[in-house]
Structure formats: C-alpha cells, structure tokens
Design an enzyme around this catalytic site. Structure first.
Site, PDB file in Angstrom:
ATOM      1  N   THR A 171      -3.186  -8.090  -9.074  1.00 39.30           N
ATOM      2  CA  THR A 171      -1.852  -8.647  -9.088  1.00 39.30           C
ATOM      3  C   THR A 171      -1.495  -9.145  -7.692  1.00 39.30           C
ATOM      4  OG1 THR A 171      -1.393  -6.947 -10.734  1.00 39.30           O
ATOM      5  CG2 THR A 171       0.515  -8.026  -9.787  1.00 39.30           C
ATOM      6  N   SER A 214       2.322  -2.519 -15.393  1.00 35.78           N
ATOM      7  CA  SER A 214       2.770  -1.595 -14.352  1.00 35.78           C
ATOM      8  C   SER A 214       3.595  -2.293 -13.270  1.00 35.78           C
ATOM      9  CB  SER A 214       1.562  -0.913 -13.707  1.00 35.78           C
ATOM     10  OG  SER A 214       0.884  -0.102 -14.643  1.00 35.78           O
TER      11      SER A 214
END
Length: 569
Positions: free
Chosen positions: A383, A445
């Site tokens: 990410t 997440s």
C-alpha cells in the site's frame, strides 16, 4: 507543561522567525535520523520525492488539497508503481476547512459478479498462488473512479491537470532507488511469471539495480488517454477491454460488465476518541480505522507512561490486545453493504475495559475469543499513503494499494499499469463474512486518519503495511500523545506487532532496535518473539503532518522504512 507547549519547544529549532517561509531541510546523512519538513502555506508528504514535488507544484499553482492529493496519487503510480496505481483502489479522508466538515471517498476494489465463496479454497495446495498471482486474484479497480469523484466534488482542477506531472515522470524516467530495487528482486518470481517480454517492470528480464534508469512510456500514454477521454475509457472503453483480456488470459473472471458497473462513493466517516483527542477515519470495509480506535480505547485503561515506551509491559499488553482485536476482525468484519458490522459495540468503553481486565500482566493468555454480541452480522499488502494540507487548511489523508508489491504482476497490453491482487484480502474460509461474493469489497486494513484537538486538526496520518497498519498508527499516536515525541521521532521509533488466528496467538514481531532485555522478558512472559530488521518495511511506511494552526506552522514527516519524503512552502 502541556503537550502543545512541549512539542512546540521540541520543534522550535526547525522554525524560522523570519517572514519568509523556509524551505524543507536537506536530508540527513543517515536517512533514519528524524527530520521535519516545514510549511507555512501548504505541505505534502508521500512515499516518493517525485510524487511530493507533483503535489507541491499543484498547491503552488493554486490547486487545493484535493487537487494536490490526486496529482500526488497519479505521480506515485509513475514513481512508486509497485505499491499503488490505477489498477488498485483505496480510501480518502478529507477535511474541508471552510465548513469544518469531514468527507470520506471509498474507492475500494470490488469482487467480480462471478465470484463465489469457495473460488480459492477449492484450489487446494495451490490456493495461495491463485489468490495472488493469477487473473482470479484481480478485483475491479477503483482508483480512477475515486480520484475523479474527489476532484468533481471537492477539487478545483481537472483530471487532465492532475495527471500532467505523472505523465512527465513516466516518460522521462528516474534512477531506481534501493527500495525499488529490493522490492523488484523480492517479487521477481511473480513478475517473471506474468509479465510480457520487454516489460518495463524488469530490465532485460531481470530486476533493476539501484541507479539504473526506469521509464514507463506505456503508462504515460494511458494517462494521456484518461486526460483526454476521462475515466469512461478505463471502465467502458479500450482500456477496459485490455484489462479484461489480460485478466481472462490469466484464468480470471472479471468482465466488461464488472468494470462498467463500478462506482466510487462518498460515505460517512468513522469517528472516535482517545482521551481528549477526536479521531476521524474511513469506515468498514476499511477496518484499520475501526481496529485502531479499538486498540486506543483499550489502551486508555492502562498506565502507559508509567510502564515506559517499548517496555516489556507495554509491548506485552498491546500485543495481547491486538490478539483480541484480530479475533473480532475474523468474527465480525465484512462489506457493510451486505452485513451489519457491530461498530458501536466493538468501540464501546465497556467492551474495551473487559478486554483490558482480561489481560494478565504476568503471562500471555494463549487464547483470545471474539466478543459476544447479538447476531447482527449474518450475511446480507502492499500500500502507500500521502497527506496534503493547503493554504486554506483543507486536508487530505489518502491510503491506496494494489495489495502485494507489484500486485498480480499482470499488466494489460500496452497500458503500463499493474493490476491488483486484492481478491487475496477475502477470507480463506468460505463460511467467513469476508468470503468472496459477487460485488463484495474485501475487508481492508487501511486507516487514513485525521486527529483533532479542541476541534481543530492536529495530526494527519496514515501508513501502508497490510494488517500491521492500525498497530503501527496506534504506536505513532501514543508516541506523540503519551511519550512526548516529535512527529518524525514517533514515526521512526521501533515498532512491534502481533495478532491471532482462530483465537490462537501468533508471535510478536519487533524491530531489532528494541532492547534485548525486553525481548528476553517477553519470552519469559510466554511470547514467541521474532526479531526483524532495524527499520523493516514489514511495519509499513507512515507519512504524517502536524498542524500548529495558531502559529501557522505545518510540520511533515515521512517514514525512512520506504522512500518517504515531504516538502512545504
């Protein structure tokens, strides 16, 4: 002495008393040495200096924080392609200074209409391969739709204007960094499996070495097409057809209808508190913000300062709390469009206190059941993060991903961008609320956030790092609020992480800078401990902005675990 005064004293050496704004300081010889980037009008922090430059130029030319955030996101696709891009998705948290409102743009990927709960489980021993390195792993990308929606509702510039610097970066290229090279080597097997001959993501079929030139002219052409024709070309035009062809050639199920049906959406933010701070973040399926608030609420019950930063008691208690939280994650989290996530109960002070009281100071528990709530939840990687603030005080905290580094390694012909493997974020269990299903968004997440004090933005923060995201962000927040660290000291400080699977504990992972005596004590308490590198990418690459609005001082910090950078003016 108040937190504000203590922090301001700590930062005073960074701030000029002259009327002219100072430029950001040069990087230290040791890149892990804490350093703050300074702005008086605006500031950008992100995982790559070229992307930061793109965002800062947008601010200087009169664009607002949303314009700059999208320009930075575009540029990250060109300069840090292994972590995010138009083949993925994410979440954007915005603060609108004039109205003092917060908005959230959800552009998380979605499962194709042909998805089914056992689609990976039935692959047997090859399940992991199918979840990460085939066309079956590709979810419908959301980034172009999310960027366009943010610009349309809250920006002042066009998609074409936001893409200009990214086009230049992709065309002109840049020297590969050590980080890029290391990740390229780590993911070589998947890339070699899926990339076409001559792909720019390998150099003559081999990983790049640091300092070698990297260019992506196909990506520049794709960005030009989006600039000229808009995102319709991505979801319904020639780019869409190339995406589907590439996915189906690698045994995937994504269709033109899946792409045409995709829409990003604005959703209500998730709100919570830690002591006298208010926190705003993205709601589920971005579970990171929910679990961050859970962890902070549990931590309110403990004398953290008395235990000491990264002491054995501190790491023990937070690791035990993380194991309870992961049990809740397995039990209750899924796409809120299809299930009811018991957010209020998970965040209640009573539930937090019950977890805190269950944790023993003298030993690890060994078993971590989820909370027992009414049955509300029946079914109905890597990410990147960036932060921006503009001269009006508008703020963007944005986290996005293609999941694993380099995603699936699949690049649609002639487009230059990598497709995600976000289908891997669905549960392995077909009975899970987070099992693959048509149109569902997998639990993420991600936790882009803004922390407020006395009703004013105080801290803008986010990080990559998969399931380590919310743990890392909680530690950074506690480093600042409880242990009086400056922003970059808090980001650079050693990190740790643990979790549970099926209620059973997993080892505590921690960076080698944590004292050996502390590691020994954790093992005495019954924990298995795995020591990782001193500054390990496993724990993410956080970016943050600290705002002193009354003094018109903005401080940025970027994680040295990746190629983090910042700049202000």
């Amino acid at each position: 002495m108040s937190l504000a005064i203590e922090l301001l004293v700590g930062f005073s050496f960074l701030v000029s008393c002259q009327n002219q704004p100072r430029v950001s300081p040069p990087p230290p010889v040791d890149r892990h040495t804490p350093v703050h980037y300074i702005g008086r009008h605006g500031l950008v922090v992100a995982a790559n200096p070229l992307a930061v430059e793109a965002g800062l130029d947008m601010l200087k030319s009169g664009g607002n924080a949303v314009d700059a955030a999208v320009a930075t996101a575009f540029a990250l696709n060109a300069a840090e392609p292994f972590a995010s891009g138009i083949g993925g998705g994410g979440f954007m948290v915005l603060y609108l200074a004039k109205s003092r409102q917060v908005a959230v743009i959800d552009y998380r990927e979605k499962a194709p209409a042909g998805a089914w709960p056992t689609m990976f489980k039935e692959k047997g021993e090859a399940e992991d391969h199918w979840r990460t390195a085939t066309g079956l792993a590709v979810a419908v990308p959301g980034a172009p739709a999310g960027w366009a929606l943010a610009l349309r509702r809250y920006g002042t510039r066009s998609l074409a204007q936001a893409a200009q610097r990214a086009i230049q970066i992709a065309e002109q290229g840049f020297p590969v960094s050590q980080t890029f090279s290391d990740i390229n080597k780590d993911e070589y097997e998947r890339l070699a499996l899926n990339l076409e001959e001559g792909s720019c993501y390998l150099k003559d079929g081999f990983p790049y070495e640091p300092g070698e030139d990297y260019r992506n002219p196909d990506l520049a052409r794709t960005f030009r097409v989006l600039a000229e024709k808009g995102i319709e070309e991505f979801y319904r035009g020639d780019i869409a057809r190339r995406i589907v062809a590439a996915v189906q050639a690698k045994q995937g199920i994504l269709t033109l209808e899946d792409l045409a049906a995709y829409e990003a959406e604005e959703v209500s933010p998730l709100r919570g508190t830690y002591k006298n701070f208010a926190l705003v973040t993205a709601p589920p399926p971005a579970s990171g913000g929910l679990h961050l608030l859970q962890l902070l609420r549990i931590a309110e019950n403990w004398p953290l300062r008395g235990w000491g930063h990264n002491s054995s008691l501190y790491i023990h208690h937070l690791s035990e709390a993380l194991r309870f939280i992961f049990a809740d994650r397995e039990r209750y989290l899924g796409d809120p469009h299809f299930i009811a996530v018991p957010v209020e109960k998970l965040l209640s002070r009573e539930y937090a206190a019950s977890i805190a009281s269950a944790i023993r100071p003298d030993r690890a528990l060994g078993s971590y059941p989820p909370g027992e709530f009414d049955n509300e939840s029946d079914r109905r990687s890597n990410t990147t993060h960036l932060c921006v603030i503009d001269r009006e005080g508008n703020i963007v905290s944005l986290t996005q991903s293609i999941n694993d580094f380099f995603g699936t390694g699949i690049v649609p012909e002639g487009t230059g961008f990598l497709l995600n493997n976000q289908m891997a974020d669905f549960s392995s269990s077909p009975d899970s609320l987070n099992a693959p299903a048509p149109g569902h968004r997998p639990v993420s997440s991600m936790a882009p956030l803004i922390l407020f004090r006395d009703g004013k933005p105080f801290l803008v923060l986010g990080s990559p790092g998969g399931t380590r995201i919310f743990s890392s962000l909680a530690q950074i927040i506690l480093n600042i609020t409880e242990f009086r660290m400056s922003l970059d000291e808090a980001i650079e400080a050693p990190r740790f992480f643990s979790y549970s699977v099926g209620g059973q504990p997993r080892p505590i992972a921690l960076e080698s800078r944590i004292a050996e005596a502390t590691v020994d004590e954790l093992r005495r308490l019954g924990h298995e401990v795995r020591v990782r590198e001193a500054y390990d990418k496993y724990f993410g690459g956080a970016q943050g902005i600290l705002v002193w609005r009354d003094r018109k001082i903005i401080l940025g910090a970027a994680d040295s675990r990746r190629d983090g950078w910042g700049a202000g003016y």
